[in-house]
Design a protein around this motif. Structure first.
Motif, mmCIF file in Angstrom:
data_model
loop_
_atom_site.group_PDB
_atom_site.id
_atom_site.type_symbol
_atom_site.label_atom_id
_atom_site.label_comp_id
_atom_site.label_asym_id
_atom_site.label_seq_id
_atom_site.Cartn_x
_atom_site.Cartn_y
_atom_site.Cartn_z
ATOM 1 N N GLU A 94 12.097 -16.219 6.805
ATOM 2 C CA GLU A 94 11.663 -15.028 6.073
ATOM 3 C C GLU A 94 10.541 -15.345 5.091
ATOM 4 O O GLU A 94 9.661 -14.518 4.854
ATOM 5 N N TYR A 95 10.557 -16.520 4.498
ATOM 6 C CA TYR A 95 9.520 -16.923 3.564
ATOM 7 C C TYR A 95 8.165 -16.995 4.272
ATOM 8 O O TYR A 95 7.155 -16.478 3.773
ATOM 9 N N VAL A 96 8.133 -17.595 5.442
ATOM 10 C CA VAL A 96 6.893 -17.695 6.211
ATOM 11 C C VAL A 96 6.446 -16.301 6.659
ATOM 12 O O VAL A 96 5.257 -15.979 6.612
ATOM 13 N N SER A 97 7.385 -15.466 7.056
ATOM 14 C CA SER A 97 7.042 -14.099 7.447
ATOM 15 C C SER A 97 6.443 -13.327 6.275
ATOM 16 O O SER A 97 5.486 -12.561 6.454
ATOM 17 N N GLN A 98 6.977 -13.525 5.087
ATOM 18 C CA GLN A 98 6.444 -12.862 3.901
ATOM 19 C C GLN A 98 5.028 -13.356 3.583
ATOM 20 O O GLN A 98 4.137 -12.562 3.276
ATOM 21 N N ILE A 99 4.814 -14.661 3.679
ATOM 22 C CA ILE A 99 3.476 -15.220 3.451
ATOM 23 C C ILE A 99 2.505 -14.687 4.504
ATOM 24 O O ILE A 99 1.365 -14.340 4.191
ATOM 25 N N ARG A 100 2.963 -14.590 5.746
ATOM 26 C CA ARG A 100 2.119 -14.079 6.833
ATOM 27 C C ARG A 100 1.699 -12.632 6.540
ATOM 28 O O ARG A 100 0.532 -12.271 6.658
ATOM 29 N N LEU A 101 2.651 -11.811 6.133
ATOM 30 C CA LEU A 101 2.357 -10.412 5.833
ATOM 31 C C LEU A 101 1.416 -10.269 4.639
ATOM 32 O O LEU A 101 0.432 -9.526 4.688
ATOM 33 N N GLU A 102 1.696 -11.009 3.566
ATOM 34 C CA GLU A 102 0.842 -10.941 2.375
ATOM 35 C C GLU A 102 -0.563 -11.459 2.668
ATOM 36 O O GLU A 102 -1.548 -10.906 2.172
ATOM 37 N N SER A 103 -0.671 -12.498 3.470
ATOM 38 C CA SER A 103 -1.987 -13.046 3.815
ATOM 39 C C SER A 103 -2.783 -12.065 4.660
ATOM 40 O O SER A 103 -3.996 -11.925 4.470
ATOM 41 N N LEU A 104 -2.118 -11.387 5.567
ATOM 42 C CA LEU A 104 -2.806 -10.395 6.391
ATOM 43 C C LEU A 104 -3.303 -9.234 5.528
ATOM 44 O O LEU A 104 -4.455 -8.795 5.653
ATOM 45 N N GLN A 105 -2.466 -8.769 4.631
ATOM 46 C CA GLN A 105 -2.866 -7.681 3.739
ATOM 47 C C GLN A 105 -4.025 -8.117 2.836
ATOM 48 O O GLN A 105 -5.004 -7.388 2.676
ATOM 49 N N TRP A 106 -3.935 -9.300 2.287
ATOM 50 C CA TRP A 106 -4.994 -9.842 1.425
ATOM 51 C C TRP A 106 -6.305 -9.970 2.200
ATOM 52 O O TRP A 106 -7.373 -9.641 1.683
ATOM 53 N N ALA A 107 -6.229 -10.457 3.434
ATOM 54 C CA ALA A 107 -7.430 -10.643 4.249
ATOM 55 C C ALA A 107 -8.107 -9.311 4.546
ATOM 56 O O ALA A 107 -9.344 -9.210 4.501
ATOM 57 N N ILE A 108 -7.330 -8.284 4.828
ATOM 58 C CA ILE A 108 -7.906 -6.971 5.109
ATOM 59 C C ILE A 108 -8.553 -6.392 3.856
ATOM 60 O O ILE A 108 -9.672 -5.860 3.900
ATOM 61 N N TYR A 109 -7.869 -6.483 2.715
ATOM 62 C CA TYR A 109 -8.456 -6.000 1.461
ATOM 63 C C TYR A 109 -9.776 -6.719 1.158
ATOM 64 O O TYR A 109 -10.774 -6.082 0.821
ATOM 65 N N LEU A 110 -9.785 -8.039 1.249
ATOM 66 C CA LEU A 110 -10.983 -8.813 0.951
ATOM 67 C C LEU A 110 -12.106 -8.477 1.918
ATOM 68 O O LEU A 110 -13.258 -8.276 1.511
ATOM 69 N N ASN A 111 -11.780 -8.382 3.192
ATOM 70 C CA ASN A 111 -12.790 -8.096 4.196
ATOM 71 C C ASN A 111 -13.463 -6.749 3.931
ATOM 72 O O ASN A 111 -14.696 -6.648 3.958
ATOM 73 N N PHE A 112 -12.677 -5.717 3.675
ATOM 74 C CA PHE A 112 -13.278 -4.405 3.492
ATOM 75 C C PHE A 112 -13.947 -4.264 2.130
ATOM 76 O O PHE A 112 -14.909 -3.499 2.000
ATOM 77 N N ALA A 113 -13.489 -4.991 1.136
ATOM 78 C CA ALA A 113 -14.207 -5.001 -0.143
ATOM 79 C C ALA A 113 -15.593 -5.611 0.047
ATOM 80 O O ALA A 113 -16.593 -5.064 -0.447
ATOM 81 N N LEU A 114 -15.669 -6.721 0.778
ATOM 82 C CA LEU A 114 -16.968 -7.339 1.057
ATOM 83 C C LEU A 114 -17.842 -6.449 1.938
ATOM 84 O O LEU A 114 -19.059 -6.383 1.754
ATOM 85 N N LEU A 115 -17.222 -5.726 2.863
ATOM 86 C CA LEU A 115 -17.986 -4.818 3.714
ATOM 87 C C LEU A 115 -18.564 -3.657 2.904
ATOM 88 O O LEU A 115 -19.712 -3.250 3.118
#
Length: 169
Positions: A94-115
């Motif tokens: 569950e810890y890895v799944s939580q990190i995976r989910l948070e990293s995906l959300q963070w990556a999308i936020y960062l990507n679209f902020a830069l876009l």
């Protein structure tokens, strides 16, 4: 909870073997306009989006010319990064799944902020380059952050989560 849509762990190595050369090839294509002659194909019809709009041979036959170097670089980068990003770690809890989910959300936020910033500040043909980079940056941001959290970030004191060892990836 068992993650259903992850690739087996062995696909992570395959992903690294595909992604690294493809990203390097893509950088050479973008920076030095590299193309391999053996990836050039002539088709016997006029195609609107061809590299050379229209050419003709000695007999007067018209054809379109394509070079697939950049397509191979993009497809290889996407496939490799997908395999790296969405392959299981050896101990998928569950810890890895939580990190995976948070990293995906963070990556999308960062990507679209830069876009958004690039949309406001970059114009013309340079914006086309932003669009090209935008094809792989969400996956790249995700892979970097996910592996950074698993490998390097220390857990806060007082939490019950154990650190992930590199041998478990």
């Amino acid at each position: 909870m068992e993650p259903r849509f992850l690739f087996p762990h062995r696909f992570k190595v395959i992903g690294w073997l595909i992604a690294i050369p493809s990203i390097i090839l893509g950088l050479f294509v973008l920076i030095n306009d590299l193309s391999f002659d053996f990836l050039t194909v002539k088709v016997p019809f006029n195609y609107l989006f061809a590299d050379e709009f229209l050419s003709s041979d000695d007999k007067g036959n018209e054809f379109s010319v394509f070079n697939f170097t950049d397509e191979i670089a993009v497809i290889g980068s996407i496939i490799g990064l997908l395999l790296i990003a969405f392959s299981r770690v050896k101990i998928e809890d569950e810890y890895v799944s939580q990190i995976r989910l948070e990293s995906l959300q963070w990556a999308i936020y960062l990507n679209f902020a830069l876009l958004i910033i690039a949309t406001l500040l970059v114009y013309g043909l340079a914006y086309y380059m932003v669009a090209i980079y935008n094809m792989i940056t969400p996956l790249l941001f995700f892979v970097i952050r996910f592996h950074y959290i698993l490998f390097f970030k220390n857990n806060d004191k007082g939490t019950e989560h154990r650190p992930i060892r590199p041998t478990e990836l």
